[in-house]
Motif scaffolding. Structure first.
Motif, PDB file in Angstrom:
ATOM      1  N   GLY A  35      41.970  45.018  47.497  1.00 41.28           N
ATOM      2  CA  GLY A  35      42.402  46.189  46.744  1.00 41.28           C
ATOM      3  C   GLY A  35      43.918  46.297  46.706  1.00 41.28           C
ATOM      4  O   GLY A  35      44.465  47.069  45.935  1.00 41.28           O
ATOM      5  N   PHE A  87      45.234  48.549  43.656  1.00 40.63           N
ATOM      6  CA  PHE A  87      44.282  49.163  42.726  1.00 40.63           C
ATOM      7  C   PHE A  87      44.187  50.627  43.105  1.00 40.63           C
ATOM      8  O   PHE A  87      43.815  50.975  44.220  1.00 40.63           O
ATOM      9  CB  PHE A  87      42.894  48.503  42.842  1.00 40.63           C
ATOM     10  CG  PHE A  87      42.752  47.256  42.031  1.00 40.63           C
ATOM     11  CD1 PHE A  87      42.328  47.327  40.719  1.00 40.63           C
ATOM     12  CD2 PHE A  87      43.049  46.018  42.579  1.00 40.63           C
ATOM     13  CE1 PHE A  87      42.201  46.177  39.964  1.00 40.63           C
ATOM     14  CE2 PHE A  87      42.915  44.870  41.834  1.00 40.63           C
ATOM     15  CZ  PHE A  87      42.485  44.946  40.527  1.00 40.63           C
ATOM     16  N   VAL A  88      44.540  51.529  42.164  1.00 39.83           N
ATOM     17  CA  VAL A  88      44.501  52.953  42.452  1.00 39.83           C
ATOM     18  C   VAL A  88      43.185  53.596  42.010  1.00 39.83           C
ATOM     19  O   VAL A  88      42.894  54.728  42.369  1.00 39.83           O
ATOM     20  CB  VAL A  88      45.698  53.699  41.810  1.00 39.83           C
ATOM     21  CG1 VAL A  88      46.980  53.271  42.485  1.00 39.83           C
ATOM     22  CG2 VAL A  88      45.753  53.452  40.322  1.00 39.83           C
ATOM     23  N   SER A  89      42.404  52.903  41.203  1.00 37.08           N
ATOM     24  CA  SER A  89      41.080  53.401  40.796  1.00 37.08           C
ATOM     25  C   SER A  89      40.140  52.220  40.679  1.00 37.08           C
ATOM     26  O   SER A  89      40.560  51.075  40.677  1.00 37.08           O
ATOM     27  CB  SER A  89      41.169  54.173  39.480  1.00 37.08           C
ATOM     28  OG  SER A  89      41.448  53.278  38.421  1.00 37.08           O
ATOM     29  N   ASP A  90      38.862  52.513  40.584  1.00 35.56           N
ATOM     30  CA  ASP A  90      37.887  51.436  40.471  1.00 35.56           C
ATOM     31  C   ASP A  90      37.996  50.764  39.113  1.00 35.56           C
ATOM     32  O   ASP A  90      37.659  49.647  38.928  1.00 35.56           O
ATOM     33  CB  ASP A  90      36.461  51.946  40.684  1.00 35.56           C
ATOM     34  CG  ASP A  90      36.234  52.338  42.137  1.00 35.56           C
ATOM     35  OD1 ASP A  90      36.918  51.796  42.996  1.00 35.56           O
ATOM     36  OD2 ASP A  90      35.363  53.200  42.364  1.00 35.56           O
ATOM     37  N   LYS A 133      39.288  45.134  44.667  1.00 36.06           N
ATOM     38  CA  LYS A 133      38.654  45.999  45.658  1.00 36.06           C
ATOM     39  C   LYS A 133      37.353  45.364  46.140  1.00 36.06           C
ATOM     40  O   LYS A 133      36.591  44.793  45.374  1.00 36.06           O
ATOM     41  CB  LYS A 133      38.360  47.373  45.057  1.00 36.06           C
ATOM     42  CG  LYS A 133      39.578  48.243  44.977  1.00 36.06           C
ATOM     43  CD  LYS A 133      39.194  49.654  44.596  1.00 36.06           C
ATOM     44  CE  LYS A 133      40.388  50.557  44.767  1.00 36.06           C
ATOM     45  NZ  LYS A 133      40.038  51.955  44.545  1.00 36.06           N
TER      46      LYS A 133
END
Length: 176
Positions: free
Chosen positions: A140, A173-176, A102
């Motif tokens: 990302g 990437f679904v979250s940080d 990301k």
């Protein structure tokens, strides 16, 4: 320019050039494992510019490792491999990992490889193979695809004389 002497990853496909720890999953794809050259012992020359890079290698034998260099190869009389890549966008560093993190910039690269070997095996002709692949990084999210083709000569290989295969992959990437 660069020069590598010793044992190294043979330049062939984008996926096989990645280090184990930089893969998106825990292993190389089945297709890459089947067609990729693995490691070899010999000499590799490389050139890298802003938009293009290329590597060419002469190795003792494709896929044979940990042999004394002067010892005769049971598989090949000679073997060459090479790879050229054209970077459409981004930086070369962002393609050292299968993932696009990301916040990173957009990047795209296409590449082609070639290998050739003169076999020592009785009744087997010269063999050669070629991948054509591409990778896109979206900051990302990422996607990649590759097509492999080879000519195994008259080997009676389980895969046939001219096997081919392809692989498609991606990640987000679904979250940080």
């Amino acid at each position: 320019f660069s020069m590598t002497v010793g044992q190294f990853k043979v330049p062939f496909s984008a996926e096989s050039a990645l280090d184990d720890g930089n893969l998106q999953f825990n292993e190389y794809s089945t297709i890459s494992n089947q067609f990729a050259d693995g490691r070899g012992q010999g000499l590799m020359l490389g050139y890298s510019a802003d938009m293009f890079r290329a590597h060419v290698a002469y190795v003792h034998s494709i896929g044979e490792i940990n042999r004394e260099f002067g010892s005769p190869s049971p598989s090949d009389e000679w073997a060459f491999a090479g790879r050229g890549e054209f970077k459409i966008a981004g930086t070369w560093d962002q393609f050292s990992s299968a993932s696009s993190f990301k916040g990173s910039e957009f990047g795209a690269v296409i590449g082609v490889g070639l290998d050739a070997a003169d076999s020592n095996t009785f009744g087997q002709d010269n063999t050669w193979g070629m991948p054509l692949d591409g990778t896109v990084a979206f900051g990302g999210a990422n996607g990649s695809g590759a097509f492999f083709w080879s000519d195994n000569g008259n080997t009676g290989c389980v895969l046939g004389e001219n096997p081919w295969g392809f692989t498609i992959g991606g990640g987000v990437f679904v979250s940080d």
